[in-house]
Motif scaffolding. Structure first.
Motif, mmCIF file in Angstrom:
data_model
loop_
_atom_site.group_PDB
_atom_site.id
_atom_site.type_symbol
_atom_site.label_atom_id
_atom_site.label_comp_id
_atom_site.label_asym_id
_atom_site.label_seq_id
_atom_site.Cartn_x
_atom_site.Cartn_y
_atom_site.Cartn_z
ATOM 1 N N LYS A 39 0.854 -1.179 0.000
ATOM 2 C CA LYS A 39 0.000 0.000 0.000
ATOM 3 C C LYS A 39 0.895 1.235 0.000
ATOM 4 N N VAL A 40 0.716 2.070 -1.045
ATOM 5 C CA VAL A 40 1.676 3.147 -1.298
ATOM 6 C C VAL A 40 0.995 4.506 -1.403
ATOM 7 N N GLY A 41 1.667 5.526 -0.896
ATOM 8 C CA GLY A 41 1.258 6.911 -1.086
ATOM 9 C C GLY A 41 2.364 7.669 -1.796
ATOM 10 N N VAL A 42 2.000 8.677 -2.570
ATOM 11 C CA VAL A 42 2.972 9.521 -3.271
ATOM 12 C C VAL A 42 2.655 10.972 -2.945
ATOM 13 N N ILE A 43 3.686 11.729 -2.586
ATOM 14 C CA ILE A 43 3.519 13.157 -2.328
ATOM 15 C C ILE A 43 4.502 13.908 -3.226
ATOM 16 N N GLY A 44 3.977 14.860 -4.018
ATOM 17 C CA GLY A 44 4.879 15.577 -4.913
ATOM 18 C C GLY A 44 4.180 16.638 -5.726
ATOM 19 N N THR A 45 4.789 16.991 -6.853
ATOM 20 C CA THR A 45 4.311 18.083 -7.697
ATOM 21 C C THR A 45 2.878 17.872 -8.177
ATOM 22 N N LEU A 46 2.490 16.621 -8.396
ATOM 23 C CA LEU A 46 1.141 16.325 -8.898
ATOM 24 C C LEU A 46 0.120 16.168 -7.772
ATOM 25 N N GLY A 47 0.537 16.441 -6.533
ATOM 26 C CA GLY A 47 -0.367 16.314 -5.391
ATOM 27 C C GLY A 47 -0.036 15.101 -4.544
ATOM 28 N N ALA A 48 -0.942 14.743 -3.667
ATOM 29 C CA ALA A 48 -0.773 13.561 -2.811
ATOM 30 C C ALA A 48 -1.759 12.501 -3.285
ATOM 31 N N SER A 49 -1.233 11.355 -3.696
ATOM 32 C CA SER A 49 -2.094 10.281 -4.186
ATOM 33 C C SER A 49 -1.895 9.026 -3.355
ATOM 34 N N PHE A 50 -2.991 8.361 -3.042
ATOM 35 C CA PHE A 50 -2.937 7.124 -2.267
ATOM 36 C C PHE A 50 -4.259 6.391 -2.404
ATOM 37 N N LEU A 51 -4.174 5.081 -2.525
ATOM 38 C CA LEU A 51 -5.339 4.209 -2.598
ATOM 39 C C LEU A 51 -6.371 4.691 -3.626
ATOM 40 N N GLY A 52 -5.879 5.111 -4.790
ATOM 41 C CA GLY A 52 -6.764 5.447 -5.901
ATOM 42 C C GLY A 52 -7.316 6.853 -5.926
ATOM 43 N N LYS A 53 -6.919 7.711 -4.996
ATOM 44 C CA LYS A 53 -7.415 9.088 -5.035
ATOM 45 C C LYS A 53 -6.249 10.076 -4.913
ATOM 46 N N THR A 54 -6.484 11.301 -5.370
ATOM 47 C CA THR A 54 -5.443 12.326 -5.348
ATOM 48 C C THR A 54 -5.980 13.594 -4.711
ATOM 49 N N GLU A 55 -5.177 14.202 -3.848
ATOM 50 C CA GLU A 55 -5.520 15.473 -3.217
ATOM 51 C C GLU A 55 -4.468 16.507 -3.589
ATOM 52 N N LYS A 56 -4.898 17.731 -3.844
ATOM 53 C CA LYS A 56 -3.961 18.794 -4.186
ATOM 54 C C LYS A 56 -3.169 19.216 -2.951
ATOM 55 N N THR A 57 -1.900 19.543 -3.182
ATOM 56 C CA THR A 57 -1.057 19.993 -2.078
ATOM 57 C C THR A 57 -0.540 21.415 -2.281
ATOM 58 N N GLY A 58 -0.501 21.898 -3.513
ATOM 59 C CA GLY A 58 -0.053 23.258 -3.775
ATOM 60 C C GLY A 58 1.443 23.380 -3.965
ATOM 61 N N LEU A 59 2.215 22.701 -3.136
ATOM 62 C CA LEU A 59 3.675 22.729 -3.226
ATOM 63 C C LEU A 59 4.206 21.316 -3.454
ATOM 64 N N THR A 60 5.382 21.224 -4.077
ATOM 65 C CA THR A 60 6.000 19.907 -4.293
ATOM 66 C C THR A 60 6.138 19.168 -2.968
ATOM 67 N N THR A 61 6.704 19.851 -1.973
ATOM 68 C CA THR A 61 6.795 19.300 -0.619
ATOM 69 C C THR A 61 5.932 20.171 0.283
ATOM 70 N N PRO A 62 4.821 19.659 0.792
ATOM 71 C CA PRO A 62 3.927 20.480 1.617
ATOM 72 C C PRO A 62 4.617 21.017 2.865
ATOM 73 N N ASP A 63 4.077 22.106 3.397
ATOM 74 C CA ASP A 63 4.583 22.638 4.665
ATOM 75 C C ASP A 63 4.322 21.615 5.773
ATOM 76 N N PRO A 64 5.108 21.664 6.866
ATOM 77 C CA PRO A 64 5.087 20.587 7.877
ATOM 78 C C PRO A 64 3.717 20.199 8.430
#
Length: 399
Positions: A39-64
């Protein structure tokens, strides 16, 4: 981190930094881990994606706060691996301070962000923080780059694995076949072999694949799952992504927004070219001005025609940005036009396409907006290009 229950400590985090290739490498690695039934999550330029859905983050690396909140959400849903793009800005601001990474990857290092960093040395030193022994127990470094070797040397006896195509490294690839739509190669990761069929063109994507595969091996993933994961990944949004064919020509979009990234994408396309190579591109406002003429030089040297237009002008006058690009372009070629309105530039580019041409629309990739004077207007290169092509196809020859 404490407020959200230290979620990073209950998952394996992989950090990826480098000027170019972070997003593609992250999605390649995620695809490999998913092929291994993780089970994998990805956080980056295209947002945060995990388990088939994606959420916008605004920045490549979100603030803490946002970052740990996102990690906690992933952890609660059973995510065990998080692949994360770590920008130089994030490292400079210490956004990932205290996060226990399992493995960190370095892709490459070329000019960018000199609007923020005072020099290339300061920019490199910021990236180097991710590979300090206390932060990164295992480093996967591009051994074909001087910067990768410097990062490795500074690690002393800490575990470091080099990958590459041109110099002796523990992980490398042999390209066996390539065309405009895919690349076939054999990967050798510490003498373990597998065939990799990539639905992505270009040697730069072979580097990304080796980096992802090498990291996967360090995480205990088998070669069969590496092969399966790389095969399953059919595209990465806005990364040398094929949009469509029109009038016998091929159209691609790419995020390339640095001289090196743009050069690599154009070289990849030219290697399979039968007609003309046309490029629509611009440069972002309120960012590194010194790379604008270099971007112009790059397209002038490698294209048959450049169409200069707006990217995200932000708070700058688009014509000032275009003037900076022209300075570099005119040193090598006069074969260009200036169309400041990006939508008009895309229509002009499609209008002039002929059989066997290739059009590259560069700079924005998968972005879904154009930022002008603080406002983000909806704008997706891919969607606009497809709409223009459909409209033109609907017009009869007599119309």
């Amino acid at each position: 981190a404490a407020y959200y229950g230290h979620p990073a400590e209950r998952m394996k985090l992989i950090g990826i930094t480098g000027t170019n290739g972070k997003t593609t490498t992250a999605h390649m690695l995620a695809s490999i881990l998913e092929a291994a039934e993780k089970k994998v999550g990805v956080i980056g330029t295209l947002g945060a994606s995990f388990l088939g859905k994606t959420e916008k983050t605004g920045l490549t690396t979100p603030d803490p706060i946002e970052l740990h909140q996102m990690l906690a959400k992933m952890c609660a849903l059973g995510v065990k691996y998080v692949v994360m793009e770590v920008s130089a800005h994030a490292l400079w601001y210490k956004k990932v301070e205290g996060i226990p990474f399992a493995v960190c990857i370095f892709t490459n290092f070329t000019q960018d962000h000199l609007d923020f960093f005072s020099s290339m040395k300061e920019y490199r030193c910021s990236k180097a923080r991710l590979f300090e022994k206390e932060v990164c127990p295992i480093a996967v470094l591009n051994g074909d780059e001087e910067t990768g070797r410097l990062f490795g040397k500074a690690r002393g006896e800490a575990k470091t694995v080099y990958y590459g195509l041109n110099s002796p490294t523990e992980a490398f690839a042999v390209v066996t076949d390539e065309n405009l739509y895919k690349t076939e190669c054999v990967l050798n990761i510490r003498d373990k072999l597998c065939r990799a069929s990539l639905s992505l063109a270009g040697r730069h994507n072979v580097y990304n694949a080796i980096a992802a595969a090498t990291c996967a091996r360090e995480l205990g993933i088998g070669m069969r799952d590496i092969e399966k994961g790389l095969f399953r990944l059919k595209s990465v949004c806005g990364r040398l992504e094929r949009v469509c064919a029109f009038a016998g020509a091929e159209i691609f979009v790419d995020f390339a927004h640095t001289p090196d990234g743009l050069a690599k994408s154009l070289e990849t396309l030219r290697a399979h070219l039968k007609g003309r190579l046309v490029c629509v591109f611009g440069c972002g406002g309120n960012r590194d001005r010194s790379k604008r003429p270099l971007m112009g030089e790059t397209v002038a040297k490698k294209c048959d025609l450049g169409i200069l237009t707006s990217d995200n002008p932000r708070y700058e006058d688009p014509l000032d940005i275009l003037s900076d690009i022209e300075r570099g372009y005119r040193r090598f070629s006069q074969k260009y036009v200036v169309v400041p309105d990006r939508k008009h530039a895309l229509r002009y580019a499609v209008d002039i396409l002929q059989k066997d041409d290739i059009l590259l629309v560069a700079g924005k990739g998968g972005e879904d907006y154009q930022e002008i004077m603080g406002i983000k207007y909806p704008f997706v290169d891919n969607d606009i290009i497809q709409k223009i092509c459909k409209e033109k196809e609907a017009i009869s020859p007599l119309g």
